[in-house]
Design an enzyme around this catalytic site. Structure first.
Site, PDB file in Angstrom:
ATOM      1  CB  SER A  95      -0.627   0.307   1.028  1.00 25.34           C
ATOM      2  OG  SER A  95      -1.747  -0.655   1.700  1.00 25.34           O
ATOM      3  CE  LYS A 170      -4.946  -0.512   2.486  1.00 24.97           C
ATOM      4  NZ  LYS A 170      -5.406  -1.886   3.112  1.00 24.97           N
ATOM      5  CE  LYS A 238       2.014   2.165   4.619  1.00 27.74           C
ATOM      6  NZ  LYS A 238       1.500   1.349   3.771  1.00 27.74           N
TER       7      LYS A 238
END
Ligand code: NAD
Length: 293
Positions: A95, A170, A238
């Site tokens: 990701s 995502k 993140k």
């Protein structure tokens, strides 16, 4: 089929096991030797660099923490691009930021190498079961070529559009999950403060409109005070950073995401970065000086 696999962490290891189970010859690399050794025990072969993997494999999967790791592994010294032949397909299942996927795609294209961004949702349990949801960006004909490989690791693989679209999808997923856990934490704290057993609240509402996959996975963890990851707070920071960066670059308003990001950052500096993201409830517990259980 011979498949290279780079990045053997929480997610990479079970994904390799499923590729092996499907009969593929998997050649692995990770900077952590203990992870490599576990995969060799499971039946994989090992090489000592990403370049060495690329010299042998026409299909290479990467499952790394974030954009800088993907750039190093693919574009860096001893990286995939140093060893790969024209026509090689790289499936990056990490990701990362959609803009980073586009940058790596362009570097690959200069050498006639194809890149898909194919991040996953489902976490470790679904990686083990081979039932990940996979969201894919890149060239559609390349997606069609590797569809069967993706389906040995997932229960769905959806083509979302050009390169970066998988990671944009995502990020949307990660925004929804983060905001959901924060709402769940806020609501369970409200119940406790108002004198209602949060276990009863969960049991009563999980079948109604507020019920969700996130609630079913995370409410039991909160109520059992089990914050073993799962999905670590630091990884969610993140993802939300990547979401905020993408929102700022495109003009998408990110009000709820930035609020939850502040909670996660505070928890990180409070020593909870390696907790499961269900530990967002601890932020509320500190504010209210009350435990949800
Ligand atoms: P992890 O930190 O457990 O594993 C990453 C692996 O990459 C580690 O084994 C590390 O040693 C290796 N690595 C790092 N730099 C490297 C390099 N230069 N060369 C070779 N190997 C290198 O992370 P994870 O939980 O497996 O997650 C991987 C990706 O999947 C992340 O982008 C994460 O956001 C995403 N993801 C994770 C989950 C989850 O529940 N853990 C769920 C969905 C998606």
């Amino acid at each position: 089929m011979k498949i290279g696999f780079i990045g053997l962490g929480i997610m990479g290891k079970p994904m390799v096991r499923n590729l092996l189970k499907a009969g593929h010859n998997v050649i692995v690399y990770d900077v952590v030797k203990a992870n490599v050794d576990l995969m060799v025990e499971a039946g994989a072969e090992a090489r000592d660099s990403s370049k060495a993997i690329a010299e042998e494999c026409n299909t290479i999967i990467t499952m790394l923490p974030n954009s800088p790791h993907v750039k190093t592994v693919i574009m860096g010294e001893n990286g995939v691009l140093e060893g790969a032949k024209e026509g090689t397909i790289i499936i990056d299942m990490s990701s990362i930021a959609p803009l980073a996927s586009q940058e790596v795609y362009a570097a690959c294209a200069e050498k006639g190498i194809k890149l898909l961004d194919a991040p996953v949702s489902g976490g470790e349990p679904k990686a083990i079961d081979g039932t990940l949801s996979i969201m894919v960006g890149g060239d559609e004909d390349v997606f069609n070529q590797v569809y069967d490989i993706l389906m040995t690791m997932g229960s769905s693989a959806v083509y979302c559009g050009s390169i970066g679209s998988g990671n944009t999808t995502k990020l949307a997923n990660q925004v929804i999950v983060a905001v959901n856990i924060a709402a769940l934490s806020e609501a369970l704290m409200l119940a406790v403060k108002a004198g209602v057993d949060p276990n009863k609240v969960f049991a009563a509402i999980k079948g109604g409109l507020a019920g969700s996959t996130v609630m079913n996975a995370k409410a039991p963890m909160i109520l059992d005070r089990n914050f073993n990851p799962g999905f670590r707070i630091d990884l969610h920071i993140k993802d939300l950073n990547n979401a905020l960066e993408t929102g700022h670059a495109t003009g998408a308003p990110m009000l709820l995401t930035s609020a939850v990001q502040e909670m996660l950052e505070t928890l990180h500096f409070d020593g909870c970065g390696s907790d499961d993201h269900s530990a967002i409830v601890k932020y509320y517990e500190k504010l209210a000086n009350t435990i949800v259980s």
